[in-house]
Design an enzyme around this catalytic site. Structure first.
Site, PDB file in Angstrom:
ATOM      1  N   LYS A 192       0.851  -1.189   0.000  1.00 42.07           N
ATOM      2  CA  LYS A 192       0.000   0.000   0.000  1.00 42.07           C
ATOM      3  C   LYS A 192       0.887   1.240   0.000  1.00 42.07           C
ATOM      4  CE  LYS A 192      -1.895   2.476   3.353  1.00 42.07           C
ATOM      5  NZ  LYS A 192      -1.694   3.821   2.738  1.00 42.07           N
ATOM      6  N   CYS A 302      13.048  10.385   8.165  1.00 36.39           N
ATOM      7  CA  CYS A 302      12.970   9.740   9.467  1.00 36.39           C
ATOM      8  C   CYS A 302      14.263   9.930  10.260  1.00 36.39           C
ATOM      9  CB  CYS A 302      12.677   8.253   9.295  1.00 36.39           C
ATOM     10  SG  CYS A 302      13.678   7.494   8.020  1.00 36.39           S
ATOM     11  N   GLU A 399       8.830  14.237  17.077  1.00 31.42           N
ATOM     12  CA  GLU A 399       9.300  14.331  15.699  1.00 31.42           C
ATOM     13  C   GLU A 399       8.418  15.309  14.935  1.00 31.42           C
ATOM     14  OE1 GLU A 399       8.707  10.885  13.204  1.00 31.42           O
ATOM     15  OE2 GLU A 399      10.695  11.120  12.319  1.00 31.42           O
TER      16      GLU A 399
END
Lengths: 496, 509
Positions: A192, A302, A399
């Site tokens: 996906k 990330c 984050e």
């Protein structure tokens, strides 16, 4: 949208046109979603709709999984030798190389990253696919001698049907990182894409057909996490799920895997990586890497170096020079060759990042530079640097995933290590120093899956990448990724 | 004699191509310094194909200089492992594009059937180059935890300039040598055989076209005693790899010993094939035929000694004779139907005929063949000896032709003992449907490779090589990489303790 066609012609900002598949890619065909759902794909540079695509729901996931299961158990794929799998991947690599420029344009259009960065992404796509093409026929088990009347060996077999859920920050690159080791080792895949960036993977699926992969081996669905993603994580006939995205969603996936069939889980999640600059660092180099570490890909990385710690001896000089460097940042239209920083990927991300910036201001951090939206069209945010930060501030704990960094000073090695490790995350870290002893001691002590010394955000297909602590489970890239997609079977034959 | 550096040739199948005639040094074809030449012959009709330049000591010297310079040149030494892999993959693609020409050359020069050469020799070469292309960026050193005071690690580094001497039976086995050597960053001086050097010279052009920097691969056809000996003893060559006869291998090892070169050898064999009475007889017959009659018996791993358990001995022999009659069609190697072409040279032909005559005079029973075939070309009829005693020359020495010996045995222990009763240890084959026996016997046979229910069924991912006098080291698979790398250990002392404490911790009490 009723009756969305299965493909459409898209005109790129540079005038070129191409055919964009819009359907769900199942069994080597593009098909509409069973429930007729579709969703819009937005261009983050101008906030306009690029196109709609078909949206997968749980029913489509079922169909894709059935196709992947069939392809795994029957037909051509299980009979394909490891070397042949490698050849198929190598052919896919050649086709991607042929169409590299188009694929780069699509990612720049869909994600907002500059065309130069997008080309860099496609280079990595090629590296990764070719790297794993080479591993396909080199996954060796061992023969273990225990006694003279036993013949024991270990086989590394594919896990089976693998669900893969990828993020939007490096659309085609993340697609390659996932499918390459999975297919090299003989699995089948239901992948996906992110709802923000579904386009390039669908175009690449045409190349998957052209390369000659049997139907059902790779299936790619556009859709949302809460529906299609959740359906994958809890599916009873998916043997393994690999996810890259936020830590919060990673937790959900792991829960769903546990609640369903205990499918194997690998996760690559968030980070709040420190960039640590010692007094004896080459300051200009360190500035460049600190800058690259947080502003590359608009901070949507990330492993972004979002907490910058500078030793007190050079702190003032560093901040001034860093601000000057930030001012040189070329922000603008991704299709301009000069652009380094494009828009953030979506309205949602834009709002979230601006929210963090406001938190920072309210908590008393000082805006050294930036802190506002850039322009008035597109999700552009000024590159932003906060000083006067405390470790308990939201902007230093959570984050942000945008072009926003916090900078603070430290005294010595012990403090650098303490600050660096003061986070629930542990994806990466960077150290800047000329002293070998410092570099080795600090890199040994930092709790991070990758430690960079005098560089930052340098990944390579050959080097394992992944997180300590809440940054993830397992490693991608390198030989390590093969372990995510194989399981060991021990065979003991009694030859007495 | 002054020859041109290339010549337009037309092969017997009509293929026209340009055959390089010079020595390939520094990405150029050059004349031999002393003017030496050698002439290649078509073994099908004994006619000359072409005369080419032959290297001698002075040429080897030049090639070594070129290879050393290339090894130290950042254009090769500093490129990424991945880039080396990409070059090998490029070369594989070029070999694939030129497969028909290369197969034509080898069929013309060696006499092997064209259909087999194209499907197998070329197919395998291409796969091997790609296989090592994929290894290039996956050669790892280790970090070894010996405690907090050290960062200890190994680097697996290229060896340097490698001399590679290859035989005539599979000329494009050059890929087995080039693949691992280049993947790991070495430079090469390749000496193809004096009998079949032509395809290697054509390959050299493709190596240049692929983009390998000058000097990385040098190809020097020449005679063993001149070029081969010069390579084996050259002080500027760091490693020797040789495939050929055990006799020559031992001479190479002696020459290499003077400068303690790193050496790998793949030499002869007299591989046993055991057929137990519970074997699938059809499969045993099919594979044992392939195991000795393929490539005109000119295979180091040929399973040339067949031992059949006495209960099925007669049946096996009848079936084997029939298989030979039906499958071993002798003829022009360019003919689609041909299974067996000529032996490679007159010298080989004479040698094999002598063994056949020895077999008869020693009292073995000649069941089929034993004669020359036709009047032109080095053809020998496929030959089967039965009632062979283990001490007969035909049972002990490597014949390297389409000649097989068949003997009977009673028990498993006897079969293993007689199979191992040889100075060789390259391949072995076992036919049985009993899984316990198959794996037990496989463990007990003294050989580098054992096939269960097949023979000579190799794969480039699986290591290949011999024990005893069949060789030193392994080719193919991951194992070949260690033949072309040196492990260097680096001990990095980490001063995590202050110096005084460190001394204290290590001082003798």
């Amino acid at each position: 949208m009723a009756n969305l066609p299965l493909s459409t012609t898209i005109k790129l900002p540079n005038g070129k046109e191409y055919e964009q598949p819009l359907g769900l890619f199942i069994n080597n065909k593009f098909v509409p979603s069973i429930e007729g759902k579709t969703f819009e794909v937005i261009n983050p540079t101008n906030e306009e709709v690029i196109t709609s695509v078909h949206e997968a729901t749980a029913k489509d996931v079922d169909v894709a999984v059935a196709a992947a299961r069939k392809a795994f158990e029957e037909g051509a794929w299980p009979k394909t030798t490891p070397s042949e799998r490698g050849r198929l991947l190598a052919k896919l690599g050649d086709l991607i190389e042929r169409d590299a420029e188009l694929l780069a344009f699509i990612d720049a259009l869909d994600n907002g990253k500059s065309i130069s960065l997008a080309r860099g992404d496609i280079d990595i796509v090629l590296d990764t696919i070719r790297y794993y093409a080479g591993w396909a026929d080199k996954v060796h088990g061992k023969v273990v001698e225990t006694a003279v009347d036993k013949f024991n060996y270990i086989r590394y077999e594919p896990i089976g049907v693998c669900g893969q859920i990828i993020p939007w920050n490096f659309p085609l690159m993340m697609w390659a990182w996932k499918i390459a080791p999975a297919l090299a080792t003989g699995n089948t895949v239901v992948l996906k894409t992110a709802e923000q960036t579904p386009l390039s993977a669908l175009v690449a699926c045409k190349l998957v057909i052209e390369a000659g992969f049997p139907p059902g081996v790779l299936n790619v669905l556009s859709g949302f996490g809460k529906t299609a993603g959740a359906a994958i994580s809890r599916h009873m006939d998916i043997d393994k799920v690999a996810f890259t995205g936020s830590t919060a969603v990673g937790r959900e996936i792991m829960k769903a895997a546990a609640d369903s069939n205990l499918k194997k889980v690998t996760l690559e999640l968030g980070g709040k990586s420190p960039n640590i600059v010692f007094n004896d660092a080459d300051i200009d180099e360190a500035i460049y890497w600190a800058y690259f570490g947080i502003f590359f890909n608009h901070g949507q990385c990330c492993c972004a170096g979002s907490r910058i710690f500078v030793q007190e001896g050079i702190y003032e000089e560093f901040v001034e020079k860093f601000k000057a460097r930030i001012k040189e940042n070329v922000i603008g239209d991704p299709f301009n060759e000069e652009t380094f920083q494009g828009p953030q990927v979506s309205q949602g991300q834009f709002d979230r990042i601006m929210g963090y910036i406001n938190h920072g201001k309210q908590a008393g951090a000082k805006v050294e530079i930036g802190g506002e939206r850039y322009g008035n069209k597109g999700y552009f945010i000024q590159p932003t640097l906060f000083s006067n930060v405390r470790p308990d501030m939201k902007i230093m704990k959570e984050e942000i995933f945008g072009p926003v960094a916090g900078i603070a000073k430290f005294k010595g090695i012990d403090e650098a290590v303490k600050f660096g490790n003061d986070t629930n995350y542990g994806l990466a870290a960077a150290i800047h120093t000329k002293d070998l002893k410092t570099a080795l001691e600090v890199s040994n002590k930092l709790k991070a899956g990758t430690v960079w010394v005098n560089t930052c955000i340098a990944t390579n297909s050959a080097l394992p990448f992944g997180g300590y602590k809440e940054s993830g489970i397992g490693r991608e890239q390198g030989k390590a990724a093969l372990a995510n997609y194989t399981q060991a079977k021990t065979v003991q034959i009694n030859i007495a | 004699m002054t020859l041109p550096l290339s010549k337009e040739l037309t092969a017997p199948n009509g293929v026209k191509y340009t055959q390089p005639l010079g020595l390939f040094i520094n990405n150029e074809f050059v004349k031999s310094r002393a003017g030496g030449t050698l002439t290649t012959v078509n073994p099908t009709n004994e006619e000359e194909i072409a005369t080419i330049y032959a290297a001698e000591a002075e040429d080897v010297d030049l090639a070594v200089k070129a290879a050393r310079a290339a090894f130290e040149n950042p254009e090769w030494s500093d490129i990424t492992p991945e880039a080396r892999g990409a070059l090998l993959n490029k070369l594989a693609g070029l070999v694939e594009e030129n497969a028909k020409v290369l197969a034509t050359i080898d069929t013309w020069n060696n006499g092997k059937p064209y259909s087999v050469c194209l499907a197998e020799d070329l197919g395998e070469s291409i796969s091997v180059l790609r296989y090592y292309g994929g290894w290039a960026d996956k050669v790892y050193g280790k970090t070894i935890d010996v405690g907090p005071q050290k960062l200890a690690y190994t680097l697996h580094q290229s060896i340097g300039v490698c001399g590679q001497i290859i035989p005539w039976n599979y000329p494009l086995m050059a890929s087995w040598k080039l693949g691992p050597a280049l993947a790991t960053g070495n430079t090469v001086i390749l000496k193809p055989s004096e009998q079949c050097p032509l395809s290697a010279l054509y390959l050299a052009q493709l190596i240049k076209e692929a983009g390998f920097p000058a000097g990385v691969v040098n190809v020097l056809p020449g005679y063993g005693p001149k070029a081969g000996a010069a390579i084996a003893s050259h002080p500027g060559i760091d490693k020797i790899a040789f495939t050929g006869s055990t006799f020559t291998g031992s001479m190479i090892m002696k020459a290499a010993s003077q400068t303690l070169k790193n050496i790998t050898l793949e030499t002869g064999g007299k591989s046993p094939l055991l057929v137990f009475d519970d074997a699938d007889l059809d499969q045993a017959v099919k594979w044992s035929h392939i195991g000795i009659m393929s490539n005109m018996g000119q295979v180091c791993t040929a399973t040339s000694r067949i031992f059949v358990q006495e209960g099925i001995y007669d049946k096996f022999i009848e079936a084997f004779k029939t298989q030979v009659k039906e499958v071993s069609k002798i003829g022009d190697p360019f003919n689609e139907d041909t299974f067996q072409g000529p032996q490679v040279t007159k010298q080989q032909f004479d040698r094999i005929m002598k063994y056949i005559s020895d077999g008869q005079s020693e009292g073995a029973k000649l069941v089929t063949g034993g004669t020359k075939h036709g009047d032109k070309g080095y053809f020998i009829a496929p030959t089967v000896f039965t009632d062979v005693k283990d001490d007969m020359r035909i049972s002990r020495e490597e014949i390297f032709g389409p000649v097989v010996t068949i003997a009977s045995f009673k028990t498993e222990e006897e079969a293993i003992r007689r199979a191992n009763d040889t100075v060789y240890g390259l391949g072995a084959a076992i036919f049985t449907e009993n899984i316990t026996r198959a794996h037990k016997v496989a463990a007990k046979i003294q050989a580098g490779m054992v096939w269960i229910n097949s023979s000579n069924d190799s794969h480039f991912g699986v290591p290949f090589g011999g024990v005893k006098q069949s060789g030193i080291g392994r080719e193919l698979g991951e194992y070949a990489l260690s033949a072309y790398t040196n492990a260097k250990a680096v001990h990095g002392k980490l001063p995590l303790l202050r110096p005084l404490q460190y001394l204290k911790a290590n001082s003798l009490k």
